[in-house]
Design a protein around this motif. Sequence first.
Motif, PDB file in Angstrom:
ATOM      1  N   ARG A   1     -83.289  13.486  39.566  1.00 28.01           N
ATOM      2  CA  ARG A   1     -82.715  13.931  38.355  1.00 28.01           C
ATOM      3  C   ARG A   1     -83.600  13.431  37.162  1.00 28.01           C
ATOM      4  O   ARG A   1     -83.666  12.466  36.474  1.00 28.01           O
ATOM      5  CB  ARG A   1     -81.287  12.972  37.954  1.00 28.01           C
ATOM      6  CG  ARG A   1     -80.236  13.533  39.114  1.00 28.01           C
ATOM      7  CD  ARG A   1     -78.916  12.645  39.011  1.00 28.01           C
ATOM      8  NE  ARG A   1     -79.117  11.312  39.690  1.00 28.01           N
ATOM      9  CZ  ARG A   1     -78.891  10.454  39.033  1.00 28.01           C
ATOM     10  NH1 ARG A   1     -78.777  10.305  37.779  1.00 28.01           N
ATOM     11  NH2 ARG A   1     -79.027   9.114  39.790  1.00 28.01           N
ATOM     12  N   LEU A   2     -84.601  14.350  37.028  1.00 27.01           N
ATOM     13  CA  LEU A   2     -85.576  13.960  36.147  1.00 27.01           C
ATOM     14  C   LEU A   2     -85.276  13.799  34.461  1.00 27.01           C
ATOM     15  O   LEU A   2     -85.907  12.984  33.778  1.00 27.01           O
ATOM     16  CB  LEU A   2     -86.846  14.989  36.241  1.00 27.01           C
ATOM     17  CG  LEU A   2     -87.418  15.322  37.603  1.00 27.01           C
ATOM     18  CD1 LEU A   2     -88.331  16.228  37.466  1.00 27.01           C
ATOM     19  CD2 LEU A   2     -87.609  14.139  38.124  1.00 27.01           C
ATOM     20  N   ARG A   3     -84.575  14.511  34.342  1.00 24.44           N
ATOM     21  CA  ARG A   3     -83.957  14.417  32.615  1.00 24.44           C
ATOM     22  C   ARG A   3     -83.348  13.054  32.604  1.00 24.44           C
ATOM     23  O   ARG A   3     -83.552  12.669  31.510  1.00 24.44           O
ATOM     24  CB  ARG A   3     -83.066  15.760  32.407  1.00 24.44           C
ATOM     25  CG  ARG A   3     -82.584  15.681  30.949  1.00 24.44           C
ATOM     26  CD  ARG A   3     -81.657  16.906  30.645  1.00 24.44           C
ATOM     27  NE  ARG A   3     -81.421  16.939  29.019  1.00 24.44           N
ATOM     28  CZ  ARG A   3     -80.413  17.694  28.680  1.00 24.44           C
ATOM     29  NH1 ARG A   3     -80.240  18.715  29.233  1.00 24.44           N
ATOM     30  NH2 ARG A   3     -80.221  17.599  27.423  1.00 24.44           N
TER      31      ARG A   3
ATOM     32  N   LEU B   1     -85.879   6.021  30.663  1.00 25.78           N
ATOM     33  CA  LEU B   1     -87.194   5.228  30.291  1.00 25.78           C
ATOM     34  C   LEU B   1     -87.311   5.199  28.750  1.00 25.78           C
ATOM     35  O   LEU B   1     -87.783   4.441  28.156  1.00 25.78           O
ATOM     36  CB  LEU B   1     -88.220   6.221  30.970  1.00 25.78           C
ATOM     37  CG  LEU B   1     -88.404   5.740  32.488  1.00 25.78           C
ATOM     38  CD1 LEU B   1     -89.528   7.145  32.780  1.00 25.78           C
ATOM     39  CD2 LEU B   1     -88.752   4.554  32.554  1.00 25.78           C
ATOM     40  N   ARG B   2     -86.606   6.298  28.205  1.00 25.08           N
ATOM     41  CA  ARG B   2     -86.797   6.108  26.606  1.00 25.08           C
ATOM     42  C   ARG B   2     -85.975   4.935  26.051  1.00 25.08           C
ATOM     43  O   ARG B   2     -86.510   4.241  25.078  1.00 25.08           O
ATOM     44  CB  ARG B   2     -86.508   7.511  25.740  1.00 25.08           C
ATOM     45  CG  ARG B   2     -87.254   8.663  25.923  1.00 25.08           C
ATOM     46  CD  ARG B   2     -87.107   9.609  24.899  1.00 25.08           C
ATOM     47  NE  ARG B   2     -85.949  10.296  25.387  1.00 25.08           N
ATOM     48  CZ  ARG B   2     -85.815  11.322  26.282  1.00 25.08           C
ATOM     49  NH1 ARG B   2     -86.900  11.790  26.810  1.00 25.08           N
ATOM     50  NH2 ARG B   2     -84.588  12.050  26.648  1.00 25.08           N
ATOM     51  N   ARG B   3     -85.013   4.515  26.754  1.00 24.10           N
ATOM     52  CA  ARG B   3     -84.181   3.288  26.222  1.00 24.10           C
ATOM     53  C   ARG B   3     -84.536   2.063  26.880  1.00 24.10           C
ATOM     54  O   ARG B   3     -84.008   0.981  26.570  1.00 24.10           O
ATOM     55  CB  ARG B   3     -82.882   3.675  26.767  1.00 24.10           C
ATOM     56  CG  ARG B   3     -81.906   4.895  26.031  1.00 24.10           C
ATOM     57  CD  ARG B   3     -80.522   4.935  26.461  1.00 24.10           C
ATOM     58  NE  ARG B   3     -80.325   5.310  27.902  1.00 24.10           N
ATOM     59  CZ  ARG B   3     -80.043   6.414  28.362  1.00 24.10           C
ATOM     60  NH1 ARG B   3     -80.049   7.387  27.406  1.00 24.10           N
ATOM     61  NH2 ARG B   3     -79.717   6.510  29.533  1.00 24.10           N
ATOM     62  N   ALA B   4     -85.613   2.385  27.637  1.00 22.18           N
ATOM     63  CA  ALA B   4     -86.032   0.995  28.388  1.00 22.18           C
ATOM     64  C   ALA B   4     -87.237   0.167  27.495  1.00 22.18           C
ATOM     65  O   ALA B   4     -87.834  -0.552  28.043  1.00 22.18           O
ATOM     66  CB  ALA B   4     -86.567   1.327  29.651  1.00 22.18           C
TER      67      ALA B   4
ATOM     68  N   ARG C   1     -92.922   5.936  34.437  1.00 19.10           N
ATOM     69  CA  ARG C   1     -93.417   7.076  33.513  1.00 19.10           C
ATOM     70  C   ARG C   1     -94.396   8.024  34.388  1.00 19.10           C
ATOM     71  O   ARG C   1     -94.316   9.167  34.353  1.00 19.10           O
ATOM     72  CB  ARG C   1     -93.994   6.584  32.385  1.00 19.10           C
ATOM     73  CG  ARG C   1     -92.915   6.033  31.508  1.00 19.10           C
ATOM     74  CD  ARG C   1     -93.569   5.554  30.023  1.00 19.10           C
ATOM     75  NE  ARG C   1     -92.499   5.306  29.002  1.00 19.10           N
ATOM     76  CZ  ARG C   1     -92.785   4.278  28.310  1.00 19.10           C
ATOM     77  NH1 ARG C   1     -93.992   3.814  27.790  1.00 19.10           N
ATOM     78  NH2 ARG C   1     -91.705   4.152  27.392  1.00 19.10           N
ATOM     79  N   GLY C   2     -95.225   7.171  35.367  1.00 15.43           N
ATOM     80  CA  GLY C   2     -96.181   8.070  35.925  1.00 15.43           C
ATOM     81  C   GLY C   2     -95.602   8.740  37.210  1.00 15.43           C
ATOM     82  O   GLY C   2     -95.666  10.011  37.463  1.00 15.43           O
ATOM     83  N   LEU C   3     -94.807   8.149  37.832  1.00 17.06           N
ATOM     84  CA  LEU C   3     -93.789   8.898  38.841  1.00 17.06           C
ATOM     85  C   LEU C   3     -93.152  10.043  38.248  1.00 17.06           C
ATOM     86  O   LEU C   3     -92.914  11.111  38.804  1.00 17.06           O
ATOM     87  CB  LEU C   3     -92.887   7.912  39.496  1.00 17.06           C
ATOM     88  CG  LEU C   3     -93.719   7.039  40.216  1.00 17.06           C
ATOM     89  CD1 LEU C   3     -92.795   5.713  40.936  1.00 17.06           C
ATOM     90  CD2 LEU C   3     -94.564   7.151  41.184  1.00 17.06           C
ATOM     91  N   LEU C   4     -92.390   9.909  37.179  1.00 19.86           N
ATOM     92  CA  LEU C   4     -91.907  10.994  36.448  1.00 19.86           C
ATOM     93  C   LEU C   4     -92.795  11.999  36.149  1.00 19.86           C
ATOM     94  O   LEU C   4     -92.401  13.419  36.359  1.00 19.86           O
ATOM     95  CB  LEU C   4     -91.103  10.593  34.941  1.00 19.86           C
ATOM     96  CG  LEU C   4     -90.526  11.510  34.012  1.00 19.86           C
ATOM     97  CD1 LEU C   4     -89.125  12.317  35.029  1.00 19.86           C
ATOM     98  CD2 LEU C   4     -89.913  10.943  32.809  1.00 19.86           C
ATOM     99  N   GLU C   5     -94.026  11.997  35.411  1.00 19.97           N
ATOM    100  CA  GLU C   5     -95.039  13.056  35.139  1.00 19.97           C
ATOM    101  C   GLU C   5     -95.448  13.467  36.523  1.00 19.97           C
ATOM    102  O   GLU C   5     -95.563  14.684  36.382  1.00 19.97           O
ATOM    103  CB  GLU C   5     -96.146  12.313  34.237  1.00 19.97           C
ATOM    104  CG  GLU C   5     -95.602  11.922  33.063  1.00 19.97           C
ATOM    105  CD  GLU C   5     -95.203  12.613  31.974  1.00 19.97           C
ATOM    106  OE1 GLU C   5     -95.162  13.872  32.400  1.00 19.97           O
ATOM    107  OE2 GLU C   5     -94.621  12.367  31.021  1.00 19.97           O
ATOM    108  N   ALA C   6     -95.582  12.813  37.547  1.00 20.87           N
ATOM    109  CA  ALA C   6     -96.020  13.601  38.633  1.00 20.87           C
ATOM    110  C   ALA C   6     -94.908  14.583  39.316  1.00 20.87           C
ATOM    111  O   ALA C   6     -95.348  15.186  39.840  1.00 20.87           O
ATOM    112  CB  ALA C   6     -96.385  12.379  39.801  1.00 20.87           C
TER     113      ALA C   6
END
Length: 278
Positions: A195-197, A203-206, A218-223
């Motif tokens: 669930r990438l979104r 992450l924006r709230r962290a 963040r890196g795992l999300l971008e990957a």
Amino acid sequence: MTLGEKLTAARQARGLTQTQTAGEAITRNMLSQLEHDQAEPSLKTLRYLAARLEVPLSWLLEDGDGASALEQARQCYRSGDFAACVRLLEAQRTPLTEEGQLLGCRAALAAGWAALNCGDAAEAASMAALAERWAADALYLGPETDVALCELRLRLALEQGQGIAAAQAAWEAAWAPAEARRQLLLARLALAEGRLREAAQALRRAEGGPAAETALLRGLLEAARGRHREAAAQLSRAEAGELSLPDRRRCLAALEQSALALEDYQTAYACAAKARAL
């Protein structure tokens, strides 16, 4: 509470070693025997130890039969009589042990909320002050205690109509680390389930969370999005920081894959070598 237990509790409460307490008047071995109730001290020795430990001589001489004040305080806490627990601990004539400070802080917080719910703001403020005093000296209180104290202070400020802005700022500052950890965990869960979104939102709230862990996620999300250049930048930042061993392995594996996608074989080889060395 035996004489030996009293001596041990008073010494530990003052943060002294047996050698420091013994000084030049008695030997450390003698003090050890007294603390284990293996020897009978003279009145002169008891006077000396009472002075060294800053406790009343009468307290050392009292009969140890019956429940100690700390045990009575425990019983009050278990029964939900938090105010009585606080009174017992306040009446202690020797410095509280670590357990006593922990118990006192939690009891004072509970008594403070009870007083506030009954409309007694003055008593609630008094209990909050006691909780803060005991929390300042206790070693085993976690960050959740700071949150609870700040929450009580904020509620008091709202009830009294003064100091609200400062109390709110303190509460938000105390709550921020816990909220950041919560959002990072939510991001991990969302990434694990694809669930990438939702991961991006968490992450924006962290904000304010551990930098290396945040960069890793963040890196795992971008990957996962196929944006390997952005992923490599975040993962390199994470790899240079403090990570747990499982996270470091995860970071190196993801960075190796992103480097391969970017045809950066030198970085990919270095990541594989580091992973093998872990």
